[in-house]
Every structure is written in structure tokens, then in C-alpha cells.
Design a protein around this motif. Structure first.
Motif, mmCIF file in Angstrom:
data_model
loop_
_atom_site.group_PDB
_atom_site.id
_atom_site.type_symbol
_atom_site.label_atom_id
_atom_site.label_comp_id
_atom_site.label_asym_id
_atom_site.label_seq_id
_atom_site.Cartn_x
_atom_site.Cartn_y
_atom_site.Cartn_z
ATOM 1 N N TYR A 9 0.807 -1.219 0.000
ATOM 2 C CA TYR A 9 0.000 0.000 0.000
ATOM 3 C C TYR A 9 0.839 1.267 0.000
ATOM 4 C CZ TYR A 9 -4.372 -2.482 0.646
ATOM 5 O OH TYR A 9 -5.459 -3.278 0.466
ATOM 6 N N LEU A 10 2.076 1.195 0.472
ATOM 7 C CA LEU A 10 2.907 2.392 0.532
ATOM 8 C C LEU A 10 3.168 2.984 -0.841
ATOM 9 C CD1 LEU A 10 5.507 1.356 3.243
ATOM 10 C CD2 LEU A 10 3.441 2.715 3.514
ATOM 11 N N GLU A 11 3.088 2.160 -1.882
ATOM 12 C CA GLU A 11 3.341 2.639 -3.235
ATOM 13 C C GLU A 11 2.074 3.070 -3.966
ATOM 14 O OE1 GLU A 11 5.409 -0.589 -5.070
ATOM 15 O OE2 GLU A 11 7.228 -0.260 -3.897
ATOM 16 N N TYR A 12 0.909 2.789 -3.413
ATOM 17 C CA TYR A 12 -0.343 3.165 -4.069
ATOM 18 C C TYR A 12 -0.548 4.673 -3.994
ATOM 19 C CZ TYR A 12 -1.908 -1.724 -4.187
ATOM 20 O OH TYR A 12 -2.035 -3.063 -4.428
ATOM 21 N N ILE A 13 -1.142 5.207 -5.024
ATOM 22 C CA ILE A 13 -1.434 6.641 -5.076
ATOM 23 C C ILE A 13 -2.954 6.810 -5.112
ATOM 24 C CG2 ILE A 13 -1.183 8.765 -6.402
ATOM 25 C CD1 ILE A 13 1.435 7.541 -7.529
ATOM 26 N N PRO A 14 -3.537 7.326 -4.024
ATOM 27 C CA PRO A 14 -4.987 7.516 -4.026
ATOM 28 C C PRO A 14 -5.378 8.782 -4.793
ATOM 29 C CG PRO A 14 -4.078 8.155 -1.906
ATOM 30 C CD PRO A 14 -2.939 7.632 -2.739
ATOM 31 N N VAL A 15 -6.506 8.698 -5.484
ATOM 32 C CA VAL A 15 -7.076 9.861 -6.170
ATOM 33 C C VAL A 15 -8.562 9.918 -5.843
ATOM 34 C CG1 VAL A 15 -5.420 9.936 -8.073
ATOM 35 C CG2 VAL A 15 -7.448 8.553 -8.296
ATOM 36 N N ILE A 65 -6.476 14.035 5.681
ATOM 37 C CA ILE A 65 -6.055 13.104 4.632
ATOM 38 C C ILE A 65 -6.786 13.408 3.332
ATOM 39 C CG2 ILE A 65 -6.087 10.678 3.896
ATOM 40 C CD1 ILE A 65 -3.869 11.420 5.886
ATOM 41 N N TRP A 66 -8.107 13.633 3.405
ATOM 42 C CA TRP A 66 -8.888 13.917 2.194
ATOM 43 C C TRP A 66 -8.307 15.120 1.461
ATOM 44 C CZ3 TRP A 66 -12.450 11.369 -0.526
ATOM 45 C CH2 TRP A 66 -13.137 12.067 -1.522
ATOM 46 N N LYS A 67 -7.970 16.175 2.208
ATOM 47 C CA LYS A 67 -7.424 17.383 1.591
ATOM 48 C C LYS A 67 -5.996 17.161 1.089
ATOM 49 C CE LYS A 67 -8.888 19.783 5.201
ATOM 50 N NZ LYS A 67 -9.073 20.899 6.155
ATOM 51 N N SER A 68 -5.290 16.181 1.657
ATOM 52 C CA SER A 68 -3.913 15.902 1.241
ATOM 53 C C SER A 68 -3.838 15.049 -0.016
ATOM 54 C CB SER A 68 -3.158 15.183 2.365
ATOM 55 O OG SER A 68 -3.053 16.015 3.495
ATOM 56 N N ILE A 69 -4.918 14.354 -0.335
ATOM 57 C CA ILE A 69 -4.928 13.508 -1.540
ATOM 58 C C ILE A 69 -4.958 14.419 -2.761
ATOM 59 C CG2 ILE A 69 -6.289 11.851 -2.882
ATOM 60 C CD1 ILE A 69 -7.238 10.669 -0.208
ATOM 61 N N ARG A 104 -11.966 3.593 -0.422
ATOM 62 C CA ARG A 104 -11.980 2.885 -1.707
ATOM 63 C C ARG A 104 -13.166 1.931 -1.811
ATOM 64 N NH1 ARG A 104 -10.389 -1.873 -2.868
ATOM 65 N NH2 ARG A 104 -10.239 -2.464 -5.010
ATOM 66 N N ASP A 105 -13.440 1.203 -0.736
ATOM 67 C CA ASP A 105 -14.564 0.264 -0.739
ATOM 68 C C ASP A 105 -15.892 0.971 -1.009
ATOM 69 O OD1 ASP A 105 -12.835 -1.810 -0.258
ATOM 70 O OD2 ASP A 105 -13.307 -1.965 1.879
ATOM 71 N N HIS A 106 -16.003 2.212 -0.545
ATOM 72 C CA HIS A 106 -17.233 2.984 -0.761
ATOM 73 C C HIS A 106 -17.139 3.870 -2.000
ATOM 74 C CE1 HIS A 106 -19.424 1.770 2.807
ATOM 75 N NE2 HIS A 106 -18.259 1.754 3.427
ATOM 76 N N GLN A 107 -16.094 3.676 -2.786
ATOM 77 C CA GLN A 107 -15.884 4.342 -4.075
ATOM 78 C C GLN A 107 -15.745 5.852 -3.958
ATOM 79 O OE1 GLN A 107 -19.150 2.804 -6.352
ATOM 80 N NE2 GLN A 107 -18.191 0.814 -6.597
ATOM 81 N N ILE A 109 -12.608 7.066 -3.327
ATOM 82 C CA ILE A 109 -11.301 7.220 -3.959
ATOM 83 C C ILE A 109 -11.030 5.990 -4.828
ATOM 84 C CG2 ILE A 109 -10.335 8.596 -2.058
ATOM 85 C CD1 ILE A 109 -8.674 6.027 -1.329
ATOM 86 N N MET A 110 -9.984 6.123 -5.645
ATOM 87 C CA MET A 110 -9.507 5.012 -6.460
ATOM 88 C C MET A 110 -7.985 5.011 -6.348
ATOM 89 S SD MET A 110 -11.770 5.771 -9.860
ATOM 90 C CE MET A 110 -11.354 7.501 -9.893
ATOM 91 N N TRP A 111 -7.378 3.896 -6.731
ATOM 92 C CA TRP A 111 -5.914 3.857 -6.804
ATOM 93 C C TRP A 111 -5.504 4.270 -8.197
ATOM 94 C CZ3 TRP A 111 -4.700 4.027 -2.119
ATOM 95 C CH2 TRP A 111 -5.188 3.158 -1.153
ATOM 96 N N LYS A 112 -4.591 5.203 -8.313
ATOM 97 C CA LYS A 112 -4.124 5.693 -9.603
ATOM 98 C C LYS A 112 -3.322 4.604 -10.309
ATOM 99 C CE LYS A 112 -1.547 9.544 -11.563
ATOM 100 N NZ LYS A 112 -0.801 10.776 -11.239
ATOM 101 N N ASP A 113 -3.598 4.413 -11.591
ATOM 102 C CA ASP A 113 -2.876 3.464 -12.432
ATOM 103 C C ASP A 113 -2.879 2.051 -11.907
ATOM 104 O OD1 ASP A 113 -2.240 5.614 -14.090
ATOM 105 O OD2 ASP A 113 -0.391 6.014 -12.997
#
Length: 116
Positions: A9-15, A65-69, A104-107, A109-113
Motif C-alpha cells: 500500500y505504501l506505493e499506491y497513489i490515491p485519487v 487526509i482527504w485534503k492531502s490527496i 476505496r470500498d465505498h468508491q 477514492i480510487m488507486w491511480k494506475d
């Protein structure tokens, strides 16, 4: 037998999901809007008078966190920002990962790429 690779998870990029509506109040607290769709949701709305939309107010940590994404920072970078902003928080990384999984489960956010 193939072994299942553990997710790093450390490499995932949330959007943010572009379909997610949210507001921010004067205190900086984020409120997410969730529309309940689908067959069972429609039944619950019609017969049990459940609302079509729910408003989920995030706490201070979640709002931060939301504002940091921003679609560029990975989970590791977000965890460092969280540690700097809230140095007394215990187990910040597991809490951050769990929070992002829930979003993510509640859609929200998504993981980028990624197709995860």
C-alpha cells in the motif's frame, strides 16, 4: 502453486473519485455525499423510508487526509504528512491504510494506475 503477492500500500497513489461530491465547512471538516443505488437500496428507501443520500462527516484526521490527496502523493508520503501534522497519533500508518481502504470500498477514492 502461485503465491498471492501481498499488496504494498505504501506505493499506491490515491485519487478522488470525480463522481464524489463533498463540502468543507468553516472548520475545515469534509463531508462526503453518498448516493444509495441498487435494488435493495430502492426497497429500503420505499418501504423503510431510508434516505437516498447519506452525508458522511469525516473527523479531523480524515479531513486532513482527504485534503492531502492530490493524485501525486503515494500512501507513504501521506503517512509522513500525517505524522508531521499529528505527532501524538498512535499507529498512524495502519490507521491511514484502513481509512483509505474504507474510502476505496465505498468508491470515494480510487488507486491511480492500478486495477485494485
Amino acid at each position: 502453486m502461485k503465491k498471492k503477492q501481498a499488496a504494498n500500500y505504501l506505493e499506491y497513489i490515491p485519487v478522488h473519485n470525480p463522481a464524489t461530491e463533498f463540502t468543507q465547512d468553516s472548520a475545515g471538516i469534509i463531508t462526503l455525499k453518498k448516493e444509495w443505488t441498487g435494488f435493495y437500496s430502492r426497497i429500503a428507501q420505499k418501504f423503510f423510508h431510508k434516505p437516498r443520500f447519506s452525508k458522511i462527516a469525516l473527523d479531523g484526521y480524515g479531513s486532513f487526509i482527504w485534503k492531502s490527496i492530490d493524485g501525486c502523493k503515494d500512501v507513504y508520503a501521506l503517512s509522513k504528512e500525517l505524522d508531521e501534522a499529528f505527532p501524538d497519533m498512535e499507529k498512524s500508518l495502519p490507521r491511514l491504510i484502513k481509512f483509505l481502504e474504507i474510502l476505496r470500498d465505498h468508491q470515494f477514492i480510487m488507486w491511480k494506475d492500478q486495477t485494485h
